[in-house]
Design a protein around this motif. Structure first.
Motif, short mmCIF file in Angstrom:
data_model
loop_
_atom_site.label_atom_id
_atom_site.label_comp_id
_atom_site.label_asym_id
_atom_site.label_seq_id
_atom_site.Cartn_x
_atom_site.Cartn_y
_atom_site.Cartn_z
N ARG A 31 0.83 -1.21 0.00
CA ARG A 31 0.00 0.00 0.00
C ARG A 31 0.87 1.26 0.00
N ILE A 32 1.91 1.25 0.80
CA ILE A 32 2.82 2.40 0.84
C ILE A 32 3.47 2.60 -0.52
N ASP A 33 3.92 1.53 -1.15
CA ASP A 33 4.54 1.64 -2.48
C ASP A 33 3.57 2.25 -3.49
N ALA A 34 2.28 1.90 -3.37
CA ALA A 34 1.30 2.36 -4.33
C ALA A 34 0.85 3.80 -4.09
N VAL A 35 0.84 4.22 -2.83
CA VAL A 35 0.20 5.49 -2.47
C VAL A 35 1.19 6.58 -2.09
N ASN A 36 2.23 6.22 -1.35
CA ASN A 36 3.08 7.25 -0.74
C ASN A 36 3.77 8.17 -1.73
N PRO A 37 4.17 7.70 -2.92
CA PRO A 37 4.84 8.63 -3.84
C PRO A 37 3.99 9.86 -4.18
N ALA A 38 2.67 9.74 -4.13
CA ALA A 38 1.80 10.87 -4.49
C ALA A 38 1.59 11.84 -3.34
N VAL A 39 1.84 11.38 -2.09
CA VAL A 39 1.52 12.25 -0.94
C VAL A 39 2.71 12.53 -0.04
N ASN A 40 3.73 11.68 -0.07
CA ASN A 40 4.96 11.91 0.71
C ASN A 40 4.67 12.04 2.20
N ALA A 41 3.95 11.05 2.73
CA ALA A 41 3.58 11.07 4.14
C ALA A 41 4.54 10.28 5.01
N ILE A 42 4.99 9.13 4.52
CA ILE A 42 5.88 8.26 5.29
C ILE A 42 7.31 8.45 4.78
N VAL A 43 8.21 8.71 5.70
CA VAL A 43 9.61 8.97 5.38
C VAL A 43 10.49 8.06 6.23
N ALA A 44 11.77 8.03 5.91
CA ALA A 44 12.75 7.22 6.67
C ALA A 44 12.26 5.79 6.84
N GLN A 45 11.67 5.24 5.78
CA GLN A 45 11.14 3.88 5.88
C GLN A 45 12.26 2.86 6.00
N ARG A 46 12.09 1.93 6.92
CA ARG A 46 13.08 0.87 7.13
C ARG A 46 13.05 -0.12 5.97
N PRO A 47 14.12 -0.87 5.76
CA PRO A 47 14.16 -1.85 4.66
C PRO A 47 13.04 -2.87 4.77
N ALA A 48 12.43 -3.19 3.63
CA ALA A 48 11.30 -4.11 3.62
C ALA A 48 11.67 -5.48 4.17
N ASP A 49 12.85 -5.97 3.84
CA ASP A 49 13.26 -7.29 4.33
C ASP A 49 13.31 -7.32 5.85
N ASP A 50 13.82 -6.25 6.46
CA ASP A 50 13.89 -6.19 7.92
C ASP A 50 12.49 -6.17 8.53
N LEU A 51 11.59 -5.43 7.92
CA LEU A 51 10.23 -5.33 8.45
C LEU A 51 9.49 -6.65 8.32
N LEU A 52 9.65 -7.31 7.19
CA LEU A 52 8.99 -8.61 7.01
C LEU A 52 9.55 -9.65 7.98
N ALA A 53 10.85 -9.60 8.22
CA ALA A 53 11.44 -10.53 9.18
C ALA A 53 10.91 -10.27 10.59
N GLU A 54 10.76 -9.00 10.95
CA GLU A 54 10.23 -8.66 12.27
C GLU A 54 8.77 -9.10 12.39
N ALA A 55 8.01 -8.96 11.31
CA ALA A 55 6.62 -9.39 11.33
C ALA A 55 6.51 -10.91 11.45
N LYS A 56 7.36 -11.63 10.74
CA LYS A 56 7.34 -13.09 10.85
C LYS A 56 7.70 -13.53 12.27
N ALA A 57 8.63 -12.83 12.89
CA ALA A 57 8.99 -13.15 14.27
C ALA A 57 7.81 -12.90 15.21
N ALA A 58 7.04 -11.86 14.92
CA ALA A 58 5.86 -11.57 15.75
C ALA A 58 4.83 -12.69 15.66
N ASP A 59 4.79 -13.37 14.52
CA ASP A 59 3.83 -14.47 14.36
C ASP A 59 4.20 -15.70 15.19
N THR A 60 5.43 -15.79 15.60
CA THR A 60 5.89 -17.00 16.30
C THR A 60 6.22 -16.75 17.76
#
Length: 468
Positions: A31-60
């Motif tokens: 969603r951020i990839d699709a929307v943020n370029p037009a509005v510039n709301a989210i900045v300093a975004q962390r790497p996607a791989d790190d975020l997905l790894a953190e989310a997978k850890a939250a599942d376990t």
């Protein structure tokens, strides 16, 4: 799409295993990839791989707290461990903190996954979110217009469904103005309910506070329960915020409509009409609505506000002004505030605080109304290429923030103030209404908001230019 739900609904889906934290994160990043370029709301975004790894850890792992697995971005005025925290200023363009601020630490401990930051004006000055580090955040209802500020990035992230819950901060309407301009809720809590960082002076300055922003009132309550707990190191603390009851009502509440304060505030007539229509609907929901003129001259409030604000800013940011290398990087509004603050005498500050004290006592002792209502902004979102509007309804604005004077009655004395959306003008731009209570009546104000939300659900009127 799960992202259309509010945070409470998303968290319930995570608990029930209807969606995994990893899937939620993947949808959020898409969603951020699709929307943020037009509005510039989210900045300093962390790497996607790190975020997905953190989310997978939250599942376990066992849930850490009530926000377990929920993606959140922090307003770029709060120090956030390991995430670029610039305050919108080139002075701190490369600042990566090694520790969280108190609020951020509480959000992280509650299990939220911090994905980055939300954009803000330089040092939060001005209700328009632009800065030389990240550029301008744009309004999703019209990308040529301002998103407001200073929590503009947070409000836009909510409105566009990039995030379901965000933090904000409010000195001079910085939660209320962007919430109004993006058709979401923003709540400035009573001063002391959400503690700041226990560093430096913690007694003198009571103008700014952190608070929650969301698309539902129950989400405001949820985040307040995380960040609104006592810290014994701070002198102005309040008891921890408790969950709102499942039911709420407007019956028995008298709302005092201040409007333009007898013509003192220049306000777009269309905004006044939308607010008055909302108040009529609140009357139908059980409130009593009366005209109300606050028991103090508004000119006194403005004088006290600008004095205490400049003093607070100068005491915090004077070192940047006194260093020639950093002074050259400050925007003119900051330099103006610091120079003004440094020029004040002790008697100037005392006299301003006497006015503040007079206003607090006068509102606390009046028995006419339970809640005071004012527009959340005096105009609709302006051209995003402006620094600030130089005129409002034909009147010249003599400072960069005069056009937001309508938020001062709550800010000056630390009163709880909720922006509720009230609809759209003829050009399709949203606006809002402030509901302001006595200090400590946060739950009552949010219960009013909950009744309003159940009857209207304005945030479900999504920006039309983005995919559903």
């Amino acid at each position: 799409m799960i992202l259309n739900n509010d945070a409470t609904g998303i968290l319930a889906a995570l608990v029930n295993r209807d969606i995994s934290a990893a899937d939620l994160m993947a949808q959020t990043l898409a969603r951020i990839d699709a929307v943020n370029p037009a509005v510039n709301a989210i900045v300093a975004q962390r790497p996607a791989d790190d975020l997905l790894a953190e989310a997978k850890a939250a599942d376990t792992t066992a849930p850490k707290g009530p926000l377990h697995g929920l993606p959140i971005a922090i307003k770029d005025l709060a120090e956030t461990r390991g995430v670029r925290s610039t305050f919108g200023s080139p002075v701190f363009a490369d600042n990566i903190p090694t520790a969280d601020s108190l609020m951020v630490a509480r959000i992280r401990a509650a299990g939220a996954i911090i994905i980055g930051k939300t954009n803000t004006p330089e040092f939060g000055l001005g209700s328009h979110s632009y800065n030389p580090v990240y550029g301008t955040t744009r309004n999703p209802y019209d990308a040529t217009r301002s998103a407001g500020g200073s929590s503009g990035g947070a409000a836009v992230a909510l409105a566009t469904r990039m995030l379901a819950l965000t933090d904000g901060s409010d000195m001079m309407g910085s939660l209320r103005n962007p919430a109004a301009w993006n058709n979401v809720y923003g709540f400035r809590p009573s001063y002391g309910l959400v503690p700041g960082d226990p560093v430096g002076d913690t007694f003198l300055h009571q103008l700014s506070t952190n608070g929650p922003m969301a698309r539902s009132i129950r989400d405001l309550s949820l985040l307040l329960q995380v960040i609104g707990t006592l810290d014994a190191r701070l002198p102005h603390g309040m008891a921890a915020f408790q969950p709102l009851p499942d039911t709420s009502t407007m019956s028995g509440i008298t709302i005092g409509w201040v409007g333009d304060w007898g013509g003192y505030y220049p306000i777009d007539p269309e905004i006044l009409t939308l607010c008055e229509n909302a108040l009529e609907q609140m009357r139908e929901l059980g409130t009593t609505v009366v005209s109300f003129i606050p028991p103090i001259a508004p000119e006194q409030l403005w004088h006290a506000w600008t004095t205490l604000r400049s003093w607070a800013i100068a005491t915090k940011q004077a070192p940047l002004y006194q260093n020639p290398k950093t002074r050259d990087l400050l925007k003119p509004d900051m330099i103006w505030e610091i120079e003004r603050g440094l020029s004040l005498s002790p008697l100037d500050i005392h006299n301003a605080s006497v006015i503040r004290s007079k206003w607090f006592a006068a509102f606390a002792s009046q028995t006419e109304v339970d809640v005071m209502a004012l527009p959340s902004a005096q105009i609709f979102p302006f051209n995003a290429d402006w620094h600030w509007p130089k005129t409002v309804m034909g009147r010249d604005m003599d400072t960069y923030h005069r056009w937001m004077e309508v938020v001062v009655p709550a800010s000056l004395t630390g009163l709880p103030a909720l922006n509720v959306p009230v609809g759209f003008g003829e050009q399709g731009l949203p606006t809002g209404l402030q509901l302001i209570g006595q200090r400590g009546t946060d739950a009552r104000i949010l219960q009013l908001g909950q009744t309003w939300h159940a009857a209207t659900d304005w945030p479900n009127q999504r920006p039309p230019h983005f995919p559903p």
